[in-house]
Motif scaffolding. Sequence first.
Motif, PDB file in Angstrom:
ATOM      1  N   VAL A   1      -2.300  11.462   3.667  1.00 49.47           N
ATOM      2  CA  VAL A   1      -2.355  10.082   3.189  1.00 49.47           C
ATOM      3  C   VAL A   1      -0.957   9.590   2.817  1.00 49.47           C
ATOM      4  O   VAL A   1      -0.533   8.492   3.200  1.00 49.47           O
ATOM      5  CB  VAL A   1      -3.310   9.969   1.978  1.00 49.47           C
TER       6      VAL A   1
ATOM      7  N   ALA B   1       1.089   6.979   5.190  1.00 52.46           N
ATOM      8  CA  ALA B   1       1.501   5.657   4.714  1.00 52.46           C
ATOM      9  C   ALA B   1       2.978   5.419   4.992  1.00 52.46           C
ATOM     10  O   ALA B   1       3.385   4.319   5.391  1.00 52.46           O
ATOM     11  CB  ALA B   1       1.221   5.544   3.213  1.00 52.46           C
TER      12      ALA B   1
ATOM     13  N   LEU C   1       0.076   4.436  -2.454  1.00 52.75           N
ATOM     14  CA  LEU C   1      -0.561   5.643  -1.923  1.00 52.75           C
ATOM     15  C   LEU C   1       0.309   6.873  -2.151  1.00 52.75           C
ATOM     16  O   LEU C   1      -0.196   7.970  -2.417  1.00 52.75           O
ATOM     17  CB  LEU C   1      -0.842   5.461  -0.423  1.00 52.75           C
TER      18      LEU C   1
ATOM     19  N   SER D   1       4.617   2.657   7.560  1.00 53.48           N
ATOM     20  CA  SER D   1       5.666   1.755   7.088  1.00 53.48           C
ATOM     21  C   SER D   1       6.870   1.790   8.026  1.00 53.48           C
ATOM     22  O   SER D   1       7.460   0.757   8.362  1.00 53.48           O
ATOM     23  CB  SER D   1       6.093   2.136   5.674  1.00 53.48           C
TER      24      SER D   1
ATOM     25  N   ALA E   1       0.803  -1.223   0.000  1.00 52.07           N
ATOM     26  CA  ALA E   1       0.000   0.000   0.000  1.00 52.07           C
ATOM     27  C   ALA E   1       0.834   1.271   0.000  1.00 52.07           C
ATOM     28  O   ALA E   1       0.492   2.243  -0.671  1.00 52.07           O
ATOM     29  CB  ALA E   1      -0.937  -0.008   1.207  1.00 52.07           C
ATOM     30  N   THR E   2       1.959   1.272   0.725  1.00 51.17           N
ATOM     31  CA  THR E   2       2.697   2.529   0.930  1.00 51.17           C
ATOM     32  C   THR E   2       3.184   3.158  -0.378  1.00 51.17           C
ATOM     33  O   THR E   2       2.900   4.344  -0.634  1.00 51.17           O
ATOM     34  CB  THR E   2       3.879   2.297   1.886  1.00 51.17           C
TER      35      THR E   2
ATOM     36  N   SER F   1      -1.056  10.042  -4.224  1.00 51.13           N
ATOM     37  CA  SER F   1      -1.344  11.204  -3.389  1.00 51.13           C
ATOM     38  C   SER F   1      -0.413  12.379  -3.645  1.00 51.13           C
ATOM     39  O   SER F   1      -0.829  13.538  -3.519  1.00 51.13           O
ATOM     40  CB  SER F   1      -1.270  10.814  -1.902  1.00 51.13           C
TER      41      SER F   1
END
Length: 770
Positions: free
Chosen positions: A735, A739, A609, A743, A605-606, A613
């Motif tokens: 966001v 993220a 995103l 992490s 995800a990191t 973003s």
Amino acid sequence: MLELGSTSITIVTVIAAVGLASLVVAAVLRRQVLAAGEGTASMQEIARAVQEGASAYLRRQFRTLALFAVVVFGLLFLLPGDSGVKIGRSLFFLVGAGFSASIGFLGMWLATRANVRVAAAASGPGGRAEGARIAFRTGGVVGMSVVGLGLLGAAGVVLIYRGDAPAVLEGFGFGAALLAMFMRVGGGIFTKAADVGADLVGKVEQGIPEDDPRNAATIADNVGDNVGDCAGMAADLFESYAVTLVAALILGKAAFGEHGLVFPLIVTAIGAFVALLGVVTTRVRGSESGLTAINRGFYVSALVGVLLAAVAAFVYLPSTYTGFQGATAGLETHGGDPRVVASAAVAIGVVLAGIILWVTGYFTGTTSKPTLHVARTTLTGAATVVLSGIGVGFESAVYTAGIIAAAICGVFLIAGGSVPLALFLVALAGCGLLTTVGVIVAMDTFGPVSDNAQGIAEMSGDVSPEGAQILTDLDAVGNTTKAVTKGIAIATAVLAATALFGSYADAVTTALSKVGTDLGGDIAAAMTSYEIISPVTLVGVILGGATVFLFSGLAIDAVTRAAGAIVFEVRRQFREHPGIMTGEVRPEYGKVVDICTRDSLRELATPGLLAASAPIAVGFGLGVGPLAGFLAGAIGSGVLMAVFLANSGGAWDNAKKIVEDGKYGGKNSEAHAAAVIGDTVGDPFKDTAGPAINPLIKVMNLVALLIAPAVVSVSVGDDANHVLRLSIAVVAALVAFGAVIVSRLRAARVDAEGALEREPVETFAGSPRP
């Protein structure tokens, strides 16, 4: 809305049929691959374990990404625009994402079945020629599928939406790029965590061969080759194909109307014939190197592609710029012949691919001076290996970036200084480069298939010494072809991003024209200025470059954490089950596969995103001018970083191969241990962070293109809403940084758990210390 004439509609329909025919050819090639023998029962058992692990990982990954795709699908409806276009853009976002995922899954599925067939063929009567044929045709299946689905998707959008097709294609390209980036990052973390863990414990600590069945990470390593190199790269090249087409159609339609909308489709359709020619003509003759045969097939097919594109230009395009429907003002007085100019742009793209193929091969090939230099430094330890590989990467990045820049300058010159024409021709050069995409995908897939074949042969022990040497040679060829295709993919990314940059400028200009001349003050004017001398635009450039560095760092750090978990697990198994080393106890392969799967999906995800973003935060926070600077910074730093990471990793990998072939003491020597360290440093460079930068810069360009009208509407003019603008920017920044912070916290927790719960095992003389 632009209406297409009957001739253009007929041509686009034929192109869609060519896409379908490409899929039929892929099915025929697939049947040929699967018709080959599967080898011994032991080989088949190992291959089944790899198949099951790869399929299980991709199924879990797709379930994770499905939720993300649904969220983005909904967000696309919030962007301004005609309701029909918004619906089409959102729907074709899902189509693009689905095609990208399908290509990735197909690449993985077939590669995990071809590997055992290549291993079996190496000891058969065909030997080198048959093994190379199976491996290359496996890639040919994926290559023809990339061409087929790309043409089918783009032609389908044009037939349905006609003049509105470019706006809808933004969604198609965005879906393909977003899925490809996730598959690149996730697959890269999986494959390199397993590879690094297997090498550090197996080769360095235990002194056993790379694919020794006593190493619990071997199955995960072979699984990773398929979910990273096959699935990830196939999806990456598909999104390059789709995004380049999107950029070409947007620019073509904006500047040149009907002809500009249709001609890029014609050029890429030629790629279907080029791909088939390359696959059919690539044959190993006698004892020649597989790389020689692959290069010959590439250059022959590339030449044919240039000639066919020139014929298409002279048949379809008018002889003067006044013949273009809706031509940009001023081009009517341009002295050049559009047919010659378009042919030259396509030729530049193809020549660029050929030059990068040669340059990348020079810096990473097993017989080239840079790689031989890296191999020699193994005599003085791991530190000098790492330093020499970094030096090769830095140097090669300059040459490759210079070559790409020269190609763009060449396109600008043949455009006679017209920026709209130059941008369209850059996109056409990208389409020209991608006429060879079918062959490029085949070259890339050749690498992991031959690598897996060698692993299956070593683990089963059922291949003759001659067959083992053939597989070693094919694996070395595969390392070079993987590096070469990464270089070509980077060039494609830069051309596509440059063209998308032009599309972004067109979107901003259109949005500003609706606002009028009153922008609302000096600050608002600065927010819309593209002048690089403006401090706020320069801030955008810096942030764009910084995002590439942060993304790369996150990807490499994710591999570090996942690989650490693998090292601890493999050590644990050797420590708790001494019978593994004597062959009395079977390693717990499944636990390592589970750890790789869990950690790679957790880290997914990191980076995603951050990519989505960061442009939103910069655009709404600073304006469309700084956002343009952001894109420029990302493109500039991205090309250098991607080439550096890919080529340094490729040089380290093949330097290790040189030592393992007997140079400087051969296997189990101090030089070999140093070479393995260099290779493990290079693994996340070349197979995780480096390749993921390609879709990263295109995702950020597409996000910027999609949000540009909204940024203008809330930033300047009478309807400016600075509270809403800054709120969106703050949320996007939170966001992205949230993220990253999550992490970091996860990394600290994993490190603490590892320090408390696991004890390192010391080794000597290749055996665990009692």
